[in-house]
Design a protein around this motif. Structure first.
Motif, PDB file in Angstrom:
ATOM      1  N   ALA A 197      -5.871  10.121  -0.003  1.00  0.00           N
ATOM      2  CA  ALA A 197      -5.559   9.930  -1.376  1.00  0.00           C
ATOM      3  C   ALA A 197      -4.265  10.726  -1.769  1.00  0.00           C
ATOM      4  O   ALA A 197      -3.542  10.210  -2.614  1.00  0.00           O
ATOM      5  CB  ALA A 197      -6.768  10.357  -2.269  1.00  0.00           C
ATOM      6  N   GLY A 198      -4.240  11.992  -1.257  1.00  0.00           N
ATOM      7  CA  GLY A 198      -3.181  12.912  -1.797  1.00  0.00           C
ATOM      8  C   GLY A 198      -1.886  12.391  -1.200  1.00  0.00           C
ATOM      9  O   GLY A 198      -0.893  12.476  -1.937  1.00  0.00           O
ATOM     10  N   ARG A 199      -1.831  11.980  -0.013  1.00  0.00           N
ATOM     11  CA  ARG A 199      -0.817  11.350   0.508  1.00  0.00           C
ATOM     12  C   ARG A 199      -0.214  10.070  -0.033  1.00  0.00           C
ATOM     13  O   ARG A 199       0.950   9.860  -0.269  1.00  0.00           O
ATOM     14  CB  ARG A 199      -0.840  11.028   2.074  1.00  0.00           C
ATOM     15  CG  ARG A 199      -0.712  12.317   3.019  1.00  0.00           C
ATOM     16  CD  ARG A 199      -0.891  12.028   4.415  1.00  0.00           C
ATOM     17  NE  ARG A 199      -2.461  11.924   4.904  1.00  0.00           N
ATOM     18  CZ  ARG A 199      -2.709  10.847   5.421  1.00  0.00           C
ATOM     19  NH1 ARG A 199      -2.011   9.721   5.297  1.00  0.00           N
ATOM     20  NH2 ARG A 199      -4.180  10.821   5.691  1.00  0.00           N
ATOM     21  N   GLN A 200      -1.225   9.247  -0.769  1.00  0.00           N
ATOM     22  CA  GLN A 200      -0.764   8.068  -1.256  1.00  0.00           C
ATOM     23  C   GLN A 200      -0.293   8.399  -2.660  1.00  0.00           C
ATOM     24  O   GLN A 200       0.692   7.715  -3.104  1.00  0.00           O
ATOM     25  CB  GLN A 200      -2.066   7.292  -1.682  1.00  0.00           C
ATOM     26  CG  GLN A 200      -2.524   6.369  -0.538  1.00  0.00           C
ATOM     27  CD  GLN A 200      -3.569   5.395  -0.743  1.00  0.00           C
ATOM     28  OE1 GLN A 200      -4.108   5.571  -1.660  1.00  0.00           O
ATOM     29  NE2 GLN A 200      -3.769   4.248   0.108  1.00  0.00           N
ATOM     30  N   ARG A 201      -0.972   9.538  -3.279  1.00  0.00           N
ATOM     31  CA  ARG A 201      -0.456   9.793  -4.562  1.00  0.00           C
ATOM     32  C   ARG A 201       1.136  10.260  -4.486  1.00  0.00           C
ATOM     33  O   ARG A 201       1.760  10.081  -5.377  1.00  0.00           O
ATOM     34  CB  ARG A 201      -1.294  11.031  -5.158  1.00  0.00           C
ATOM     35  CG  ARG A 201      -0.802  11.636  -6.647  1.00  0.00           C
ATOM     36  CD  ARG A 201      -0.852  10.532  -7.570  1.00  0.00           C
ATOM     37  NE  ARG A 201      -1.994   9.560  -7.687  1.00  0.00           N
ATOM     38  CZ  ARG A 201      -1.962   8.277  -8.176  1.00  0.00           C
ATOM     39  NH1 ARG A 201      -1.023   8.005  -8.745  1.00  0.00           N
ATOM     40  NH2 ARG A 201      -2.885   7.684  -8.345  1.00  0.00           N
ATOM     41  N   GLU A 215       0.759  -1.140  -0.201  1.00  0.00           N
ATOM     42  CA  GLU A 215      -0.026   0.002  -0.059  1.00  0.00           C
ATOM     43  C   GLU A 215       0.625   1.275   0.031  1.00  0.00           C
ATOM     44  O   GLU A 215       1.941   1.329   0.770  1.00  0.00           O
ATOM     45  CB  GLU A 215      -0.907   0.078   1.045  1.00  0.00           C
ATOM     46  CG  GLU A 215      -1.897  -1.133   1.203  1.00  0.00           C
ATOM     47  CD  GLU A 215      -2.875  -0.964   2.552  1.00  0.00           C
ATOM     48  OE1 GLU A 215      -3.439   0.282   2.481  1.00  0.00           O
ATOM     49  OE2 GLU A 215      -3.394  -1.901   3.089  1.00  0.00           O
ATOM     50  N   PRO A 216       0.342   2.353  -0.795  1.00  0.00           N
ATOM     51  CA  PRO A 216       1.193   3.368  -0.855  1.00  0.00           C
ATOM     52  C   PRO A 216       1.263   4.417   0.439  1.00  0.00           C
ATOM     53  O   PRO A 216       0.717   5.340   0.435  1.00  0.00           O
ATOM     54  CB  PRO A 216       0.776   4.156  -2.024  1.00  0.00           C
ATOM     55  CG  PRO A 216      -0.601   3.707  -2.256  1.00  0.00           C
ATOM     56  CD  PRO A 216      -0.530   2.273  -1.791  1.00  0.00           C
ATOM     57  N   THR A 217       2.127   4.000   1.213  1.00  0.00           N
ATOM     58  CA  THR A 217       2.266   4.712   2.497  1.00  0.00           C
ATOM     59  C   THR A 217       3.911   4.993   2.628  1.00  0.00           C
ATOM     60  O   THR A 217       4.650   4.430   2.172  1.00  0.00           O
ATOM     61  CB  THR A 217       1.685   3.894   3.731  1.00  0.00           C
ATOM     62  OG1 THR A 217       2.740   2.683   4.137  1.00  0.00           O
ATOM     63  CG2 THR A 217       0.408   3.365   3.627  1.00  0.00           C
ATOM     64  N   ASN A 241      -1.132  -1.059  -4.286  1.00  0.00           N
ATOM     65  CA  ASN A 241      -2.324  -1.973  -3.985  1.00  0.00           C
ATOM     66  C   ASN A 241      -3.185  -0.774  -3.186  1.00  0.00           C
ATOM     67  O   ASN A 241      -2.600  -0.127  -2.287  1.00  0.00           O
ATOM     68  CB  ASN A 241      -1.907  -3.178  -3.283  1.00  0.00           C
ATOM     69  CG  ASN A 241      -3.181  -4.063  -3.229  1.00  0.00           C
ATOM     70  OD1 ASN A 241      -4.214  -3.829  -4.050  1.00  0.00           O
ATOM     71  ND2 ASN A 241      -3.305  -5.040  -2.155  1.00  0.00           N
ATOM     72  N   ARG A 242      -4.456  -1.224  -3.350  1.00  0.00           N
ATOM     73  CA  ARG A 242      -5.475  -0.335  -2.332  1.00  0.00           C
ATOM     74  C   ARG A 242      -5.260   1.088  -2.555  1.00  0.00           C
ATOM     75  O   ARG A 242      -5.180   1.657  -1.695  1.00  0.00           O
ATOM     76  CB  ARG A 242      -5.338  -0.743  -1.230  1.00  0.00           C
ATOM     77  CG  ARG A 242      -5.689  -2.438  -0.828  1.00  0.00           C
ATOM     78  CD  ARG A 242      -5.538  -2.762   0.492  1.00  0.00           C
ATOM     79  NE  ARG A 242      -5.834  -4.133   0.629  1.00  0.00           N
ATOM     80  CZ  ARG A 242      -4.999  -4.974   1.483  1.00  0.00           C
ATOM     81  NH1 ARG A 242      -3.937  -4.393   2.377  1.00  0.00           N
ATOM     82  NH2 ARG A 242      -5.160  -6.132   1.610  1.00  0.00           N
ATOM     83  N   VAL A 243      -5.046   1.548  -3.756  1.00  0.00           N
ATOM     84  CA  VAL A 243      -4.876   3.166  -4.109  1.00  0.00           C
ATOM     85  C   VAL A 243      -6.491   3.724  -4.071  1.00  0.00           C
ATOM     86  O   VAL A 243      -7.273   3.261  -4.764  1.00  0.00           O
ATOM     87  CB  VAL A 243      -4.225   3.079  -5.465  1.00  0.00           C
ATOM     88  CG1 VAL A 243      -4.060   4.939  -5.678  1.00  0.00           C
ATOM     89  CG2 VAL A 243      -2.980   2.683  -5.466  1.00  0.00           C
TER      90      VAL A 243
END
Length: 365
Positions: free
Chosen positions: A241-245, A196-198, A225-227
């Motif tokens: 969502a912005g932090r993931q991006r 996951e994009p953290t 995953n799980r964006v």
């Protein structure tokens, strides 16, 4: 045959992604084997090897007990019964290595391996090389040449000599580990990272990428995953969502899987199939004797941090360290006749400099 090793942080969805990759490959007409520890739903067209480390451990220990029966009886040992055996730490890793070895029989076009979480996965992939090194040190193969003399040597030295079955077992273990290592080291073996994009995942993937490169393994793709979808009117979701991006933009070429709002099943995911593997990264020795008087050993370590790198020479070997990760590597032939003159990290590449040792280097006239 291609082998795709799938790993990532715990809870990242790596097992589902591995299953989805295997399922898509089967739909494309490939013969596919999925090796996994976790139970999965039925995957049409996919052969699934569900690891059973408890069974493997029990069978192996009972076989060893039978093999060493006379020695155990001499010591008055009480035999263990199969019903009382539970697997020890490491049994799962050995079961997975055995499955890797067995996968090389050529029956499949693609083997997808659901590895343990990322840190354990790197240790697992390094295990065959490490165990083979320990076996060679503890029971050198060349000592077997004198096995006919062992009873005589034992009487002369006054100490018991290793039994022949021990050497035979060591040779068998070495052959099995070599077969697993051959799959890991093959040009057709790639690693796929799922996360996951953290920010925490990004830091871990950087470390894991360096560890994989340290052992000569290539990352084929990163699956974000799980964006979360962008453009939400909910402030909390929009911020998340912005932090993931921001994290995804740091993973160039990453493949994104949207958050489905529920636990995904393999058939829910549209994942890419692994591409055709390119050449493995080499560790070349650059001859700069004429220009600078040194040889330069160039070791690709993408993501490495200068302060986390260590390098120690031990005879004809180099101990390379990247944070908590470490590998002992034999020196190429030319640097063995040199002394280490220094090292530096340049553009994700460790460059170790060697100067010829006058006592070992061929003299020119």
């Amino acid at each position: 045959m291609r082998t795709l090793l799938v790993t990532g942080p715990g809870g990242s969805g790596k097992t589902t992604v591995a299953s989805a990759t295997a399922l898509k490959a089967a739909h494309e007409g490939l013969r596919v084997l999925l090796i996994t520890r976790d139970a999965t739903d039925r995957l049409p067209g996919v052969t699934v090897d569900r690891l059973a480390p408890a069974d493997d451990f029990r069978d192996d220990l009972l076989a060893l007990q039978e093999r060493a029966g006379s020695a155990l009886d001499l010591l008055g040992a009480a035999r263990l019964d199969g019903d009382e055996l539970t697997p020890l730490p490491g049994a799962e890793e050995l079961a997975l290595l055995r499955a890797l070895r067995n996968s090389a029989d050529g029956s499949y076009d693609l083997v997808v391996v659901d590895l343990p979480p990322a840190r354990q996965a790197v240790a697992l992939l390094a295990l065959p090389e490490q165990l083979r090194r320990y076996l060679r040190r503890l029971l050198p193969a060349e000592r077997q040449a004198a096995r006919a003399l062992r009873p005589v040597l034992g009487r002369l030295a006054g100490v018991p000599m290793p039994a022949e079955w021990l050497y035979e077992a060591a040779a068998r273990w070495d052959a099995e580990l070599a077969a697993a290592q051959a799959v890991i080291d093959a040009d057709t073996t790639l690693v796929r990272l799922v996360a996951e994009p953290t920010r925490a995942a990004a830091d871990l993937l950087r470390t894991i990428g360096t560890g994989l490169a340290l052992h000569g393994l290539r990352t084929e793709a990163v699956i974000a995953n799980r964006v979360l979808p962008e453009g939400s009117t909910d402030p909390w979701l929009a911020d998340a969502a912005g932090r993931q991006r921001k994290v995804v933009t740091e993973w160039p070429g990453a493949y994104e899987i949207s958050h489905l709002g529920h636990d995904a099943r393999p058939e829910d995911l549209d994942v890419p199939l692994p591409g055709v593997p390119g050449p493995r990264a080499e560790w070349p020795v650059e001859d700069r004797l004429a220009q600078d008087g040194v040889l330069v050993w160039r070791i690709p370590l993408p993501g490495a941090v200068r302060e986390e790198l260590t390098l120690i020479r031990r005879g004809d070997e180099i101990v390379l360290g990247a944070g908590a990760l470490r590998r002992i590597v034999p020196l190429p032939s030319a640097p063995r006749r040199c002394t280490v003159a220094g090292a530096g990290l340049v553009d994700g590449e460790l460059r170790v400099r060697f100067t010829p040792d006058p006592d070992l280097w061929p003299q020119t006239r």
